[in-house]
Scaffold this motif. Structure first.
Motif, PDB file in Angstrom:
ATOM      1  N   THR A 157      -9.654   6.580  -0.041  1.00 21.93           N
ATOM      2  CA  THR A 157      -8.963   5.715  -0.996  1.00 21.93           C
ATOM      3  C   THR A 157      -8.517   4.418  -0.333  1.00 21.93           C
ATOM      4  OG1 THR A 157      -8.177   7.610  -2.278  1.00 21.93           O
ATOM      5  CG2 THR A 157      -6.993   5.538  -2.567  1.00 21.93           C
ATOM      6  N   ASP A 158      -7.941   4.534   0.876  1.00 25.22           N
ATOM      7  CA  ASP A 158      -7.501   3.332   1.587  1.00 25.22           C
ATOM      8  C   ASP A 158      -8.689   2.459   1.987  1.00 25.22           C
ATOM      9  OD1 ASP A 158      -4.849   3.972   1.365  1.00 25.22           O
ATOM     10  OD2 ASP A 158      -4.681   4.868   3.363  1.00 25.22           O
ATOM     11  N   ARG A 161      -9.730   0.473  -0.988  1.00 26.47           N
ATOM     12  CA  ARG A 161      -8.754  -0.592  -1.239  1.00 26.47           C
ATOM     13  C   ARG A 161      -8.919  -1.733  -0.232  1.00 26.47           C
ATOM     14  NH1 ARG A 161      -4.652   2.265  -0.751  1.00 26.47           N
ATOM     15  NH2 ARG A 161      -4.405   2.787  -2.953  1.00 26.47           N
ATOM     16  N   GLU A 162      -9.030  -1.400   1.061  1.00 30.53           N
ATOM     17  CA  GLU A 162      -9.132  -2.433   2.090  1.00 30.53           C
ATOM     18  C   GLU A 162     -10.454  -3.200   1.990  1.00 30.53           C
ATOM     19  OE1 GLU A 162      -6.726  -3.415   4.204  1.00 30.53           O
ATOM     20  OE2 GLU A 162      -5.498  -2.030   3.031  1.00 30.53           O
ATOM     21  N   LYS A 165     -10.226  -5.673  -0.798  1.00 31.03           N
ATOM     22  CA  LYS A 165      -9.424  -6.832  -0.394  1.00 31.03           C
ATOM     23  C   LYS A 165     -10.268  -7.846   0.362  1.00 31.03           C
ATOM     24  CE  LYS A 165      -4.877  -4.613  -0.040  1.00 31.03           C
ATOM     25  NZ  LYS A 165      -3.803  -4.214   0.907  1.00 31.03           N
ATOM     26  N   THR A 170      -7.544  -7.120  -5.520  1.00 27.88           N
ATOM     27  CA  THR A 170      -6.321  -6.373  -5.228  1.00 27.88           C
ATOM     28  C   THR A 170      -6.106  -5.216  -6.189  1.00 27.88           C
ATOM     29  OG1 THR A 170      -5.046  -7.941  -6.584  1.00 27.88           O
ATOM     30  CG2 THR A 170      -5.170  -8.374  -4.211  1.00 27.88           C
ATOM     31  N   ARG A 171      -6.843  -5.198  -7.286  1.00 24.82           N
ATOM     32  CA  ARG A 171      -6.738  -4.107  -8.246  1.00 24.82           C
ATOM     33  C   ARG A 171      -8.000  -3.258  -8.222  1.00 24.82           C
ATOM     34  NH1 ARG A 171      -3.961  -6.807 -13.677  1.00 24.82           N
ATOM     35  NH2 ARG A 171      -2.055  -7.562 -12.660  1.00 24.82           N
ATOM     36  N   MET A 172      -7.807  -1.951  -8.305  1.00 28.55           N
ATOM     37  CA  MET A 172      -8.931  -1.037  -8.239  1.00 28.55           C
ATOM     38  C   MET A 172      -9.397  -0.655  -9.647  1.00 28.55           C
ATOM     39  SD  MET A 172      -9.373  -0.712  -5.006  1.00 28.55           S
ATOM     40  CE  MET A 172      -8.824  -2.420  -4.999  1.00 28.55           C
ATOM     41  N   LYS A 177     -14.585   0.665  -7.445  1.00 26.87           N
ATOM     42  CA  LYS A 177     -14.717   1.965  -6.787  1.00 26.87           C
ATOM     43  C   LYS A 177     -16.177   2.371  -6.657  1.00 26.87           C
ATOM     44  CE  LYS A 177     -10.215   3.656  -8.392  1.00 26.87           C
ATOM     45  NZ  LYS A 177      -9.525   4.620  -9.286  1.00 26.87           N
TER      46      LYS A 177
END
Length: 207
Positions: A157-158, A161-162, A165, A170-172, A177
């Protein structure tokens, strides 16, 4: 040049479309391209022209691939096998290489080797971001490699997200995904990362 009546009706739309392109293209060249279509398909040619993001010199400098299937989605309001066949024929007429990921196709210049492509581009803050599904899994995998090398180990998950970025998100959402997970598959294939048994933690591979 004397144009057919249907083409003459399209001239204002053609001129407006090419006026927004970052490169100078003669109107007659664009019209000649549309004239390659059958008469009943001129409207399709115009839709492609109006929705085509022309690659400018800056993009060429950074050797960025083009998401062909995104062109297809934007250019066609109602997809049919006949329309897909036409676009496939157009693609064959271009001097490009194609890589396939599930239902997505990405085009590369002939002087590029997709297997050796090791770059990724972050859009400057003052420029519009590329849609995540416009970015090849190969480019996303390059960003994943950089993130994991910096973090050593992190949750899936991280990592998603990274990586998002890196490309300015900034939004998933589901598209982000899905796109990053395709990049994870590519990074695994290239031997750049390893996954835990449950697939929820990503690390550098054990040498």
């Amino acid at each position: 040049m004397k144009y057919p009546e249907r083409i003459r009706c399209m001239i204002p739309d053609i001129e407006e479309a090419i006026s927004k392109w970052p490169v100078d293209i003669e109107k007659d060249n664009v019209v000649n391209w549309i004239l390659q279509f059958d008469n009943e398909d001129y409207d399709l040619g115009l839709r492609i022209i109006k929705n085509l993001n022309v690659i400018g010199p800056k993009d060429l400098e950074y050797s960025l691939e083009v998401a062909y299937s995104k062109l297809m989605r934007k250019a066609i309001e109602k997809g049919t096998s006949r329309v897909e066949r036409i676009l496939e024929q157009l693609l064959q007429g271009l001097n490009v290489k194609v890589t396939q990921y599930d239902n997505m196709q990405f085009c590369w210049r002939m002087d590029q080797d997709p297997e050796q492509y090791g770059e990724y581009r972050v859009a400057p803050a003052d420029e519009e971001k590329r849609s995540m599904d416009d970015i090849s899994p190969k480019e996303i995998s390059n960003a994943i490699k950089a993130v994991v090398e910096l973090q050593i180990s992190l949750s899936r998950t991280d990592l998603i997200r990274e990586t998002a970025k890196v490309f300015g998100f900034t939004r998933m959402g589901n598209i982000i995904k899905m796109s990053v997970n395709q990049g994870i598959k590519e990074a695994l294939r290239r031997g750049w990362i390893s996954l835990s048994d449950d697939g929820e933690r990503v690390s550098l591979p054990v040498m």
